[in-house]
Design an enzyme around this catalytic site. Structure first.
Site, mmCIF file in Angstrom:
data_model
loop_
_atom_site.group_PDB
_atom_site.id
_atom_site.type_symbol
_atom_site.label_atom_id
_atom_site.label_comp_id
_atom_site.label_asym_id
_atom_site.label_seq_id
_atom_site.Cartn_x
_atom_site.Cartn_y
_atom_site.Cartn_z
ATOM 1 N N ASN A 1 19.641 -24.581 -43.403
ATOM 2 C CA ASN A 1 18.197 -24.548 -43.659
ATOM 3 C C ASN A 1 17.908 -24.542 -45.149
ATOM 4 O OD1 ASN A 1 18.308 -22.457 -40.904
ATOM 5 N ND2 ASN A 1 17.161 -24.365 -40.854
ATOM 6 N N ASP B 1 16.235 -13.487 -40.516
ATOM 7 C CA ASP B 1 15.228 -14.034 -41.435
ATOM 8 C C ASP B 1 13.833 -13.859 -40.826
ATOM 9 O OD1 ASP B 1 14.104 -15.246 -43.647
ATOM 10 O OD2 ASP B 1 14.625 -17.296 -43.044
ATOM 11 N N HIS C 1 12.775 -10.093 -43.503
ATOM 12 C CA HIS C 1 11.567 -9.817 -44.294
ATOM 13 C C HIS C 1 10.691 -8.751 -43.645
ATOM 14 C CE1 HIS C 1 12.241 -13.254 -46.992
ATOM 15 N NE2 HIS C 1 12.708 -13.865 -45.916
ATOM 16 N N HIS D 1 19.416 -10.247 -43.997
ATOM 17 C CA HIS D 1 18.306 -11.142 -44.380
ATOM 18 C C HIS D 1 17.165 -10.974 -43.384
ATOM 19 C CE1 HIS D 1 17.160 -15.428 -45.954
ATOM 20 N NE2 HIS D 1 16.092 -14.674 -45.711
ATOM 21 N N GLY E 1 18.102 -21.161 -31.973
ATOM 22 C CA GLY E 1 17.992 -22.443 -31.297
ATOM 23 C C GLY E 1 16.881 -23.314 -31.868
#
Length: 399
Positions: free
Chosen positions: A232, A287, A72, A70, A262
């Site tokens: 999330n 991410d 981008h 994951h 964190g």
């Protein structure tokens, strides 16, 4: 140290090797034709002829390359740029953090922009990849089949309900390279899409979702086996409604991604996830967006303005917009947060993603016959060298 030629056999001698079976002190790794040819103790090394010898400090640790399912973008480039140059930038930058393979991840956008991105990624996978750079293993379609209530940084105006015909079209355009889809199972068409993805060997991931606990369990029964960035943009844990987070923590069939910077998840919650899921149930991800490796400032994510400051990427309203986390830092963070071992981290950063993507026969551990995706860490677990399919991709020069 010069970058090795594609067909240059290499012999790494001296490091502590975290092989797929044990830890070998003062070990060696023979690399030939992009693969690991032999692994063992230097005391048992018989033949060195024909290999370029690389002697390494005994405190170095040789571990399998990290696999980020994951991500981008990085260093100013994003999968959604839909250009060869953007993907060139990404595959060249990632070895610096120990990432030797990844899924190029899209974001919710207008259909034509998603189509451009997946066509570009599929073409790149088929024709542009070479050893010595991080390998794109496929595409992670994050959105648009999510729940607007849990959009996060997914542009809500382009979110649509799971649509099988749209997905089938995109998979055709991608020549089958879509390997993972994040979707909200509670939305109309969600369960049917999960069933279809499962039947066609695509990972169905529960994410950006307001599903109830029972809806997640129903999705698992349909074949969902993955959770996008645990905690999330999902229904959280409540004592009368365990939600998506509760189901992810309890359900052994669900592999959960975790952003260990964190910021996205507090260290205490990382520790809770590790305690409940264990090393076998978690995958470390970044991410990350295009601002990773760049300075504080204004950047773009899915056509939205993102402000990056002090390690945090946010939209105008303060919503987290991806991360600027390096996977090598996530490895150090989870050890700090949980007290887990490096062997445990290897499971979460290399083994589990390889198994989830059904490529453990060629990636995810240091073993003869597998791709020579190898990371060398120093005693502080900093990334010092990275080999991508047998070719030197990164060397950190000592100042």
């Amino acid at each position: 140290m010069n970058v090795t030629a594609k067909d240059d056999p290499v012999l790494l001698i001296g490091p502590q090797i975290y092989s797929d079976h044990d830890i070998i002190e003062n070990g060696y790794i023979k690399i030939k034709n992009q693969q690991i040819e032999e692994v063992g103790s230097a005391a048992n090394l018989l033949n060195k002829e024909g290999y370029r010898i690389v002697k390494l400090p005994s405190e170095y640790k040789a571990i399998p390359g990290f696999i980020d399912v994951h991500i981008h973008g990085v260093n100013g480039a994003d999968t959604m740029d839909a250009t060869t140059e953007a993907l060139d930038t990404i595959v060249s930058a990632l070895p610096k953090e120990g990432t030797t393979a990844f899924l190029a991840t899209t974001i919710t956008q207008e259909n034509n922009q998603i189509e451009s991105a997946i066509i570009n990624a599929a073409n790149y996978i088929s024709s542009e990849q070479a050893p010595g750079k991080s390998e794109i293993l496929g595409i992670h379609l994050e959105g648009p089949f999510v729940n607007a209530k849990r959009a996060g940084a997914q542009p809500s105006q382009y979110i649509i309900d799971p649509d099988l015909e749209v997905f089938k079209k995109w998979q055709r355009l991608a020549n089958g390279w879509i390997k993972l889809v994040t979707l909200a199972p509670e939305r109309p068409g969600g369960m049917e899409m999960i069933q279809y993805l499962t039947d066609h060997d695509v990972i169905a991931s529960i994410g950006h979702t307001d599903a109830s606990y029972s809806e997640v369990i129903a999705a698992v029964a349909m074949g969902a086996n993955h959770v996008t960035h645990l905690f999330n943009q999902m229904r959280g844990l409540h004592h009368r409604e365990p939600g998506v987070a509760g189901a992810a923590l309890l359900e052994e069939k669900l592999m959960a991604e975790l952003i260990v910077d964190g910021i996205h998840v507090r260290p205490e919650m990382v520790r809770l996830a590790y305690k409940l899921k264990g090393k076998a149930g978690l995958i470390l991800i970044t991410d990350s967006m295009r601002a990773k490796c760049l300075k504080n400032g204004q950047y773009d994510l899915g056509g939205q303005d993102v402000t990056v400051k002090d390690g945090k990427a946010v939209l105008k309203d303060g919503t987290l917009a991806g991360s600027i986390l390096k996977l090598g830092h996530a490895v150090k963070n989870i050890i700090d947060f949980t007290g887990c071992s490096l062997e445990d981290v290897i499971e979460m950063a290399s083994v589990n993603p390889a198994k989830q993507l059904d490529i453990f026969h060629r990636k995810g551990s240091i073993a003869a016959g597998k791709d020579a995706d190898i990371v060398l860490l120093n005693e502080n677990l900093d990334v010092k060298m990275t080999y991508c399919r047998g070719v030197e991709a990164f060397v950190k020069e000592d100042n």
